[in-house]
Enzyme design. Structure first.
Site, PDB file in Angstrom:
ATOM      1  N   ASP A  92       0.831  -1.191   0.000  1.00  0.00           N
ATOM      2  CA  ASP A  92       0.000   0.000   0.000  1.00  0.00           C
ATOM      3  C   ASP A  92       0.876   1.255   0.000  1.00  0.00           C
ATOM      4  O   ASP A  92       1.839   1.352   0.783  1.00  0.00           O
ATOM      5  CB  ASP A  92      -0.907  -0.022   1.234  1.00  0.00           C
ATOM      6  CG  ASP A  92      -1.785   1.191   1.352  1.00  0.00           C
ATOM      7  OD1 ASP A  92      -2.628   1.408   0.465  1.00  0.00           O
ATOM      8  OD2 ASP A  92      -1.628   1.953   2.333  1.00  0.00           O
ATOM      9  N   GLU A 138       2.064  -0.215  -5.043  1.00  0.00           N
ATOM     10  CA  GLU A 138       1.213   0.903  -5.416  1.00  0.00           C
ATOM     11  C   GLU A 138       2.156   2.094  -5.554  1.00  0.00           C
ATOM     12  O   GLU A 138       2.717   2.561  -4.557  1.00  0.00           O
ATOM     13  CB  GLU A 138       0.141   1.150  -4.343  1.00  0.00           C
ATOM     14  CG  GLU A 138      -0.874   2.191  -4.742  1.00  0.00           C
ATOM     15  CD  GLU A 138      -1.944   2.380  -3.671  1.00  0.00           C
ATOM     16  OE1 GLU A 138      -3.100   2.672  -4.038  1.00  0.00           O
ATOM     17  OE2 GLU A 138      -1.627   2.253  -2.472  1.00  0.00           O
TER      18      GLU A 138
END
Length: 685
Positions: free
Chosen positions: A338, A375
């Site tokens: 993330d 990400e």
């Protein structure tokens, strides 16, 4: 009465179980007093044993450690740490607080809210079972990812799952996952997280809002207890480890890999107003990046209140140890990071890429075979897509945006669409990476579902209690003429066709396709594009839609199967736009409505291409022709001639009854009328 005895310990991180006792260690550079407290039950407020560590006897460098005879697996513990309270210097020590061990293998659940959280002593080595649990070890290029949430997947009663919303509940749906054809599940965060209940209500229903996604970790080694079966005090031992480990093993038996969505960019302790659970109390100025001019406040590159100081050696080591544990002991197959751009920054916020923790992870001797997915952006404006070190794959946000705009009918998208279909060599080829470095997706947990993408022009997030201010405003969506749910059969048909157009592009593009849980049955969140706090039936996967949208499910399944059958859709190398095998065809050739005349103009709404079916190993294969029409009227495409072969129709998304044909439908013309907002796939034989 139990007896305990403190002895000189070992330099081992966390709590390590031995036959006669347990070894404990904790890092704190700036503490001057450290106390270990042992508890017999998860709900106990009073410890059964307390030991004050002696800095002259129980400390090496900045690590405090002790061995306690008489402590055993199944006991609980917390740390109390004292040091300077100088917020302006970044120190906020408070000896009154019970702190969690960052290396804890299990943490007590939210069930025990009347008491403070505790760490559970676990001998995690017994969960290895590596001889019985063999990884599928699938090549990245052959991977098809299904992003899913443990609880939301099976919590609805109509899932017909016995252990709804749990790790073990997923086992009851393995046959479904196999039928769909995906090869890997990517689980939204399973680390223990904080908070759970939020401090606001749904303004439309009055119900309490809860953080269900889990992007606020408080332990990087502990599986969340929110997803275990029969949660009560008598069962809080190591169920979360045992049941998670069972999930991994059973998925592997089914040939399905498991990728964890991990959050190392921030913690659930939030900003200066947030709770002190672990890292803040152990050594705030070490674990977090603080503002240089005001160390009472946290740098907030994550958008959630704080940012972990991942360039500090202690934090780096913690993250690497966590990844090694999940990969080497829990036996998962990979990780999706993330806001991974934060892991590529230094303490001053500068992007350092190849000199950062990102490089340490991809070069790690244990993690070198793990699937690493980033990400490539963060909440501080960092957008580093394509700039990650070798060994990383990345969520391709440009693929998502370009495909959405093209299918919506935007102008000026065709040139970029061709690049995305070719595996985004502009992003990943420049650093010597492969096409499978691109994780291609149209939808993910963060944003509209696929059905909502074709049903809403605007987000509808009022139920999140933030006045519809949260969530992405630029969704590149189109409602097909009516906002939201409708009974208009023509609108529904168009929406279904648009969904099929999306999945066609996703499955014929070079790279690794990822689909969102429930898209294959037209899951809706009723226009909510930020459903992180919706732990209710509006967000739980509604399995009744599997029957209602059986045609969508069938099309997803057949397109996944189609992709698996053709090596030319899963290349190790980028197209070179030349005849590399001497059969008279370029590896890929681009066309428009006329052969060899692709329309790259700004006003173009169409693209066609031919992929040479002879794969990189020169094995015989069928050639693939794809034509995409996002214009509202039909276009006539001229079909290439290949000596000795004829074309057969596999996909025509305009054909409602047979969007995907399993029969050999011979094309007896040298052209094909592709209807408005439709796609076709032909194969040669």
């Amino acid at each position: 009465m139990r007896e305990f005895k403190a002895k000189l310990g070992y330099f081992m991180k966390g709590a390590t179980v031995f036959e006669t006792g347990v070894n404990f260690s904790i890092f704190s550079k700036n503490a001057f007093r450290v106390t270990l407290e042992i508890f017999e039950k998860a709900s106990d407020d009073e410890p059964i044993y307390i030991y004050d560590l002696n800095p002259s006897f129980n400390k090496i460098g900045d690590t405090w450690y002790v061995f306690i005879e008489g402590v055993k697996e199944g006991d609980y513990y917390t740390w109390r740490v004292d040091g300077p309270y100088k917020p302006k210097e970044g120190h906020i020590f408070d000896y009154n607080l019970h702190l969690l061990d960052p290396y804890a293998k299990a943490i007590t659940p939210a069930y025990f809210k009347e008491s403070f959280k505790k760490c559970l002593i676990v001998n995690s080595s017994k969960f290895l079972n590596l001889e019985e649990d063999i990884r599928p070890c699938r090549d990245f290029k052959d991977t098809i990812i299904y992003e899913m949430h443990i609880k939301l997947f099976t919590m609805n009663k109509n899932s017909l799952v016995i252990e709804r919303g749990t790790y073990l509940g997923i086992l009851e749906k393995i046959d479904y996952l196999k039928e769909l054809g995906i090869t890997a599940v990517e689980l939204l965060p399973v680390f223990s997280y904080e908070p759970d209940d939020l401090d606001r209500k749904n303004p439309l229903t009055g119900e309490n809002l809860r953080d269900v996604w889990g992007y606020n970790p408080i332990g990087f080694f502990s599986p969340s207890s929110n997803y275990i079966t029969n949660l009560c005090e008598n069962t809080v031992t190591c169920n979360q480890l045992a049941e998670f480990r069972t999930l991994v093993a059973e998925l592997h038996k089914a040939g399905i890999e498991i990728i964890l969505d991990v959050v190392f960019n921030h913690t659930g302790e939030g900003n200066e107003k947030g709770p002190i659970v672990s890292f803040k109390g152990l050594d705030n100025s070490i674990y977090y990046i603080l503002e240089k001019d005001n160390k009472e406040k946290y740098c907030n590159y994550s958008g959630t209140g704080n940012t972990l100081n991942v360039s500090h050696p202690v934090v780096k080591e913690l993250i690497l140890d966590s990844l090694r544990y999940w990969y080497g002991v829990m036996n998962v197959d990979g990780f999706r990071f993330d806001l991974a751009a934060i892991l590529g920054r230094d303490a001053d916020g500068n992007w350092i890429g190849d000199l950062s923790l990102l490089k340490d992870i991809s070069n790690d001797p244990i993690l070198s075979k793990a699937k690493l997915i980033a990400e490539g952006w963060d909440a501080a404006g960092g957008y580093f897509l394509g700039e990650f070190p070798y060994g990383w794959a990345e969520w391709n946000g440009k693929f998502r945006d370009t495909v959405r705009k093209f299918i919506r009918g935007d102008k000026g998208q065709v040139w970029d669409l061709a690049i995305r279909i070719a595996g985004s060599p502009d992003l990943f080829g420049k650093s010597g990476r492969e096409p499978y470095s691109s994780i291609n997706f149209v939808t993910a947990h963060d944003g509209f579902t696929m059905w909502d993408l074709v049903s809403y022009n605007e987000k509808h997030n009022l139920e999140n209690g933030e006045n519809n201010l949260d969530g992405e405003n630029n969704n590149n969506s189109w409602n097909c003429g009516i906002e939201g749910m409708t009974q208009d059969i023509n609108i529904i048909r168009l929406r279904k066709r648009q969904v099929k157009n999306f999945i066609v592009i996703l499955m014929v593009s070079q790279g690794v396709p990822m689909i969102l849980m429930g898209d294959e049955m037209a899951k809706t969140q009723y226009g909510n594009n930020n459903a992180y706090c919706q732990d209710n039936e509006n967000n739980w996967l509604d399995w009744s839609r599997l029957d209602k949208f059986s045609d969508i499910f069938y099309f997803y399944k057949k397109m996944i199967e189609f992709r698996k059958n053709y090596n030319c859709l899963k290349r190790n190398k980028y197209f070179e736009n030349k005849d590399s095998n001497g059969n008279g065809l370029k590896d890929i050739s681009w066309h428009g409505v006329n052969l060899n005349q692709p329309d790259w103009s700004y006003d173009s709404h169409s693209l066609a291409f031919l992929i040479d079916g002879l794969d990189e190993n020169n094995l015989k294969g069928e050639h693939i022709y794809v034509a995409l029409n996002s214009y509202h009227e039909k276009l006539r495409f001229e079909i290439p001639y290949i000596p000795g072969q004829r074309w057969y129709v596999v996909v025509d998304t305009y054909n409602e009854e047979k969007s995907f044909s399993e029969e050999d439908i011979l094309l007896d013309k040298n052209y094909y009328d592709v209807q408005g907002r439709s796609s076709i796939i032909l194969i040669s034989k």
